[in-house]
Design a protein around this motif. Structure first.
Motif, mmCIF file in Angstrom:
data_model
loop_
_atom_site.group_PDB
_atom_site.id
_atom_site.type_symbol
_atom_site.label_atom_id
_atom_site.label_comp_id
_atom_site.label_asym_id
_atom_site.label_seq_id
_atom_site.Cartn_x
_atom_site.Cartn_y
_atom_site.Cartn_z
ATOM 1 N N ARG A 1 8.032 46.087 -25.745
ATOM 2 C CA ARG A 1 9.098 45.629 -24.847
ATOM 3 C C ARG A 1 10.093 44.728 -25.576
ATOM 4 N N ASN B 1 12.335 46.991 -27.510
ATOM 5 C CA ASN B 1 13.284 47.626 -26.594
ATOM 6 C C ASN B 1 14.412 46.666 -26.207
ATOM 7 N N ASP B 2 14.044 45.417 -25.929
ATOM 8 C CA ASP B 2 15.049 44.427 -25.538
ATOM 9 C C ASP B 2 16.028 44.159 -26.680
ATOM 10 N N HIS C 1 17.209 48.357 -27.969
ATOM 11 C CA HIS C 1 17.480 49.403 -26.977
ATOM 12 C C HIS C 1 17.086 50.782 -27.530
ATOM 13 N N MET C 2 15.828 50.870 -27.970
ATOM 14 C CA MET C 2 15.362 52.105 -28.598
ATOM 15 C C MET C 2 14.955 53.168 -27.584
ATOM 16 N N GLY C 3 14.912 52.810 -26.317
ATOM 17 C CA GLY C 3 14.609 53.806 -25.303
ATOM 18 C C GLY C 3 13.142 54.143 -25.179
ATOM 19 N N ASP D 1 9.177 52.528 -20.366
ATOM 20 C CA ASP D 1 8.610 51.306 -19.798
ATOM 21 C C ASP D 1 7.112 51.438 -19.557
#
Length: 470
Positions: free
Chosen positions: A273, A276-277, A280-282, A285
């Motif tokens: 996470r 991702n934050d 922004h690798m997608g 979740d």
């Protein structure tokens, strides 16, 4: 400032002036630094919660003879010496003590030989790991140890802390590649250990004794390193799991199945996470754990297919094998961003380094999550899953005293957990100042007594990196 022989000694103390004068008798002026603003920058490595003293002087030798002169001076004046590489360590092993000589070996940075027939390289301690990798790669050879800081860390530092890296699951750690050493002892004598032959069992293995000794037994000034043929390019697979336990089950299946990946890395949900934050690798979740496996075999696609099937059998939600080097690099990017992403979460991180048996990796992840909840802290785990080496990373606000206290307490509880699971307090970062008390717990009083006895043989005055290890 840089002192010259004609200058008067500093006004601070006669001891410092006497020390600088003696050093300048055998060193060029530019090698002796005394400006407090400059010497302060050499006071510590990258570890949190480790005290650092004020060095009296920083010395940057370029030759073996200059290192010998420093050690003879230190012995004569009874001055402690703290050896340093690039100070990328994470245990405080390179931290200065008050009034010491900091002996920075970064200027001794020559690759003296690369021999494709004997498959060895001979290097000075200040050679940067990545520079050596590129130099031997030009000969079709490979130096496997690859710490995360490989673009800046030095071979001498790697030897001092017995460092590891991402490829250890297949290729092993630094100790397995150090064949022989030239070492300047505390009294300035030069000793050679080991060999440059493929085999050799003459006498006690003093070479291994120096690897991981954190500069407490002698100063490594030259190393003979084993090389391997350069492997084919690797392909990478990413597998997403709904739980850390499922990912660890996949690791156990892969290793029990006899597979030999060149990389087997795990990221827990906190780390995923954070990445991702940040980038922004997608990543979905739903990802509770991400496993990355790589092979550099003759047919890596076939190996990835077999490992992918094992991941699916362990409950993987998705398996993505790369088709080429470019896709492999994209998959590995998430792992490389782990630490920057966790640092971004709070600003300060404390990276633990606990290695457990692979079969108990799942228990380690569960235990870290419990500790995280207990102390109300963000703790992300990245792991060299193939060898059980976990890096729980405690994120905290260093400006908040209560949060800093909880961070330190959680760090200690993680180490206790590792020992309870049959592991060790450090797999590749070393002991330094950070884990002195925990080393004593792991090896016991008799073990500490024997290690101190070895130290006494090599360093009877106790001037080499005092206060580290035990």
């Amino acid at each position: 400032m840089i002192m010259s022989r004609s200058e008067a000694p500093p006004d601070d103390t006669a001891v410092t002036g006497d020390l600088v004068g003696h050093l300048l008798n055998g060193l060029p002026a530019e090698a002796v630094l005394t400006d407090p603003d400059v010497t302060a920058s050499y006071a510590h490595d990258m570890a949190s919660f480790c005290p650092a003293g004020t060095p009296a002087v920083v010395v940057l030798p370029r030759t073996v003879e200059q290192v010998q002169h420093v050690m003879r001076t230190a012995t004569a004046l009874r001055v402690p010496v703290v050896p340093q590489g690039a100070r990328t360590g994470l245990s405080g092993a390179a931290n200065a003590c008050d009034g010491c000589i900091v002996l920075s070996l970064t200027k001794m940075d020559r690759i003296l030989e690369v021999n494709p027939v004997d498959r060895v390289a001979v290097v000075e301690p200040g050679v940067v790991n990545a520079a050596l990798a590129r130099a031997v790669g030009a000969h079709g050879l490979y130096y496997p140890p690859d710490p995360s800081s490989w673009e800046t860390c030095t071979i001498g530092g790697n030897i001092g802390t017995a460092s590891g890296g991402l490829c250890c699951v297949k290729y092993g750690v630094t100790a397995e590649y150090v064949l022989g050493l030239d070492v300047v002892l505390a009294d300035g004598r030069l000793m050679s250990t080991g060999r440059r032959t493929a085999k050799g069992v003459a006498g006690y293995d003093l070479t291994r004794l120096f690897v991981g000794s954190e500069g407490s037994l002698g100063i490594v000034v030259r190393a003979v390193l084993a090389l391997r043929p350069k492997p084919p390019g690797q392909l990478v697979l990413a597998a997403e799991f709904a739980s850390g336990a499922a990912a660890c089950d996949a690791v156990c299946r892969i290793m029990a199945g006899g597979h030999v990946p060149s990389l087997l890395e795990l990221m827990d949900r906190t780390t995923v996470r954070a990445v991702n934050d940040l980038a922004h690798m997608g990543l979905p979740d739903s990802t509770q754990a991400l496993l990355l496996a790589a092979f550099d075999t003759a047919d890596p696609a076939a190996d990835l297919a077999a490992v992918g099937a094992l991941c699916e059998a362990a409950g993987a939600l998705g398996v993505v094998p790369a088709e080429d080097a470019a896709e492999s690099e994209l998959l590995l990017q998430a792992r490389r961003l782990s630490l920057p992403a966790l640092e971004a979460a709070k600003g300060t991180t404390m990276i633990d380094d606990v290695c457990v048996p692979r079969s108990r990796l799942g228990e380690m992840l569960d235990g870290v999550e419990r500790i995280s909840r207990k102390h109300r802290l963000t703790i992300g785990v990245v792991a060299h899953a193939g060898d059980g080496n976990t890096h729980p990373t405690v994120c905290f606000d260093a400006a908040d005293p209560d949060e800093s206290r909880r961070a330190r307490e959680s760090f200690d509880e993680i180490m206790a957990l590792g020992l309870e699971l049959g592991g060790t307090i450090t797999g590749e970062h070393g002991v330094g100042l950070l884990k002195k008390e925990w080393l004593a717990r792991e090896i016991g009083p008799v073990g500490v007594e024997m290690q101190r006895a070895v130290k006494q043989v090599f360093d009877p005055l106790g001037i080499l990196n005092p206060g580290k290890l035990f």
